[in-house]
Write an enzyme that holds these catalytic residues in place. Sequence first.
Site, PDB file in Angstrom:
ATOM      1  N   GLU A   1      -6.521   4.702   8.086  1.00 29.80           N
ATOM      2  CA  GLU A   1      -6.318   6.137   7.797  1.00 29.80           C
ATOM      3  C   GLU A   1      -7.584   6.736   7.188  1.00 29.80           C
ATOM      4  O   GLU A   1      -7.889   7.911   7.404  1.00 29.80           O
ATOM      5  CB  GLU A   1      -5.092   6.300   6.890  1.00 29.80           C
ATOM      6  CG  GLU A   1      -3.809   6.025   7.678  1.00 29.80           C
ATOM      7  CD  GLU A   1      -2.683   5.366   6.903  1.00 29.80           C
ATOM      8  OE1 GLU A   1      -2.686   5.420   5.658  1.00 29.80           O
ATOM      9  OE2 GLU A   1      -1.789   4.783   7.559  1.00 29.80           O
TER      10      GLU A   1
ATOM     11  N   GLU B   1      -4.959  -4.882  10.699  1.00 29.33           N
ATOM     12  CA  GLU B   1      -3.895  -3.897  10.902  1.00 29.33           C
ATOM     13  C   GLU B   1      -4.117  -3.165  12.225  1.00 29.33           C
ATOM     14  O   GLU B   1      -4.914  -2.218  12.275  1.00 29.33           O
ATOM     15  CB  GLU B   1      -3.886  -2.871   9.771  1.00 29.33           C
ATOM     16  CG  GLU B   1      -3.640  -3.448   8.400  1.00 29.33           C
ATOM     17  CD  GLU B   1      -3.142  -2.375   7.430  1.00 29.33           C
ATOM     18  OE1 GLU B   1      -2.012  -2.503   6.960  1.00 29.33           O
ATOM     19  OE2 GLU B   1      -3.867  -1.409   7.164  1.00 29.33           O
TER      20      GLU B   1
ATOM     21  N   SER C   1       3.868  -2.186  10.310  1.00 37.90           N
ATOM     22  CA  SER C   1       5.323  -2.305  10.519  1.00 37.90           C
ATOM     23  C   SER C   1       5.861  -3.684  10.178  1.00 37.90           C
ATOM     24  O   SER C   1       6.809  -4.156  10.816  1.00 37.90           O
ATOM     25  CB  SER C   1       5.702  -1.896  11.951  1.00 37.90           C
ATOM     26  OG  SER C   1       5.386  -0.525  12.171  1.00 37.90           O
TER      27      SER C   1
ATOM     28  N   HIS D   1      -9.335   1.281   5.191  1.00 32.99           N
ATOM     29  CA  HIS D   1      -8.037   1.440   5.862  1.00 32.99           C
ATOM     30  C   HIS D   1      -8.202   2.359   7.073  1.00 32.99           C
ATOM     31  O   HIS D   1      -8.988   3.296   7.051  1.00 32.99           O
ATOM     32  CB  HIS D   1      -7.007   2.012   4.885  1.00 32.99           C
ATOM     33  CG  HIS D   1      -5.619   1.920   5.412  1.00 32.99           C
ATOM     34  ND1 HIS D   1      -5.113   2.823   6.311  1.00 32.99           N
ATOM     35  CD2 HIS D   1      -4.641   0.997   5.206  1.00 32.99           C
ATOM     36  CE1 HIS D   1      -3.874   2.462   6.626  1.00 32.99           C
ATOM     37  NE2 HIS D   1      -3.563   1.361   5.967  1.00 32.99           N
TER      38      HIS D   1
ATOM     39  N   GLY E   1       3.006   2.276  10.734  1.00 33.23           N
ATOM     40  CA  GLY E   1       3.953   3.364  10.553  1.00 33.23           C
ATOM     41  C   GLY E   1       4.704   3.744  11.814  1.00 33.23           C
ATOM     42  O   GLY E   1       5.378   4.779  11.854  1.00 33.23           O
TER      43      GLY E   1
ATOM     44  N   ASN F   1       0.875  -1.182   0.000  1.00 41.69           N
ATOM     45  CA  ASN F   1       0.000   0.000   0.000  1.00 41.69           C
ATOM     46  C   ASN F   1       0.907   1.226   0.000  1.00 41.69           C
ATOM     47  O   ASN F   1       1.529   1.535   1.014  1.00 41.69           O
ATOM     48  CB  ASN F   1      -0.889  -0.025   1.249  1.00 41.69           C
ATOM     49  CG  ASN F   1      -1.744   1.212   1.376  1.00 41.69           C
ATOM     50  OD1 ASN F   1      -1.816   2.034   0.461  1.00 41.69           O
ATOM     51  ND2 ASN F   1      -2.409   1.365   2.513  1.00 41.69           N
ATOM     52  N   TRP F   2       0.975   1.897  -1.162  1.00 36.65           N
ATOM     53  CA  TRP F   2       1.930   2.998  -1.297  1.00 36.65           C
ATOM     54  C   TRP F   2       1.417   4.285  -0.642  1.00 36.65           C
ATOM     55  O   TRP F   2       2.137   5.265  -0.567  1.00 36.65           O
ATOM     56  CB  TRP F   2       2.245   3.242  -2.783  1.00 36.65           C
ATOM     57  CG  TRP F   2       2.938   2.085  -3.448  1.00 36.65           C
ATOM     58  CD1 TRP F   2       3.273   0.878  -2.885  1.00 36.65           C
ATOM     59  CD2 TRP F   2       3.378   2.017  -4.812  1.00 36.65           C
ATOM     60  NE1 TRP F   2       3.893   0.082  -3.813  1.00 36.65           N
ATOM     61  CE2 TRP F   2       3.961   0.739  -5.005  1.00 36.65           C
ATOM     62  CE3 TRP F   2       3.320   2.895  -5.895  1.00 36.65           C
ATOM     63  CZ2 TRP F   2       4.499   0.352  -6.227  1.00 36.65           C
ATOM     64  CZ3 TRP F   2       3.850   2.505  -7.120  1.00 36.65           C
ATOM     65  CH2 TRP F   2       4.436   1.239  -7.278  1.00 36.65           C
ATOM     66  N   LYS F   3       0.156   4.283  -0.234  1.00 41.24           N
ATOM     67  CA  LYS F   3      -0.434   5.467   0.424  1.00 41.24           C
ATOM     68  C   LYS F   3      -0.146   6.725  -0.418  1.00 41.24           C
ATOM     69  O   LYS F   3      -0.150   6.643  -1.636  1.00 41.24           O
ATOM     70  CB  LYS F   3       0.083   5.577   1.860  1.00 41.24           C
ATOM     71  CG  LYS F   3      -0.098   4.267   2.637  1.00 41.24           C
ATOM     72  CD  LYS F   3       0.177   4.397   4.112  1.00 41.24           C
ATOM     73  CE  LYS F   3      -0.035   3.048   4.797  1.00 41.24           C
ATOM     74  NZ  LYS F   3       0.119   3.112   6.247  1.00 41.24           N
TER      75      LYS F   3
END
Length: 253
Positions: A97, A167, A213, A95, A173, A9-11
């Site tokens: 976020e 997650e 992570s 997600h 992160g 997932n490159w966000k």
Amino acid sequence: MRQYIIAGNWKMNKTVSESVTLAQGIVAAVKNIKKTEVVIAPTFLAAAKVADVVKGTNVKLALQDIHWKDQGAFTGKISVDMAKEIGAEYIIIGHSEQRQYFHETEETVNLKVKKTLSAGLKPIICIGETLEQRNGGKLESVLRTQIVGAYKDISVEDALKSVIAYEPVWAIGTGVVATDEQAQDTQAFVRSVVKEIYGEKVSEAISIQYGGSMKPDNAAGLLAQKDIDGGLIGGAALKPDTFFAIIAAAEAR
Ligand code: 13P
């Protein structure tokens, strides 16, 4: 044996040209990977160009989100038809976020999952608890609510096409990874909730990824756990060599 899926997932990282370079590096690195499904999720902006890079290779394309309407006045959003046209096969949904910063709710997750499945694409449904929820004894109730919400009114056949990514928010992160045991215990619980909803055949068939992570140095331990069927990778997916090291750990299982 469940499908192992390692997804990057490159966000909100990488310009279009950087995305093309990264995708080319990953395609070259994983060309001999046979058993593990390799997926990359660039930004919307880079997705069409990255699609050209991965076409005909063993790397699959995902988008990081989708809207549940077919088209229309939804500024900033992307439809499933747009995703399909460029060859996306997976959509990351819910997600943390999105939940944390962009008002994602159980209801919008469910709408997006339904739309994704109706278009023949595969949702990667993200769930996870905050540290406060875990420490407050709410781990199981939070995850149960997220799972039940995401799968509301989804048929058995469709559920079988979905992927879950567990997650823990506190591990995303932060460099603080869940221990192998914490991750395994929680993922076994996630699978038990899927079993309550759909029965054992489905719960044993669905791939459940771990995310938060995951790095080359902890991937092998996590991926050796019986209820961890892959990873959803953020930071370590942004370089071909670190992403490949995680894929190699999955492939070696
Ligand atoms: P990190 O691997 O950077 O912790 O991110 C995990 C994640 O959120 C993937 O969706």
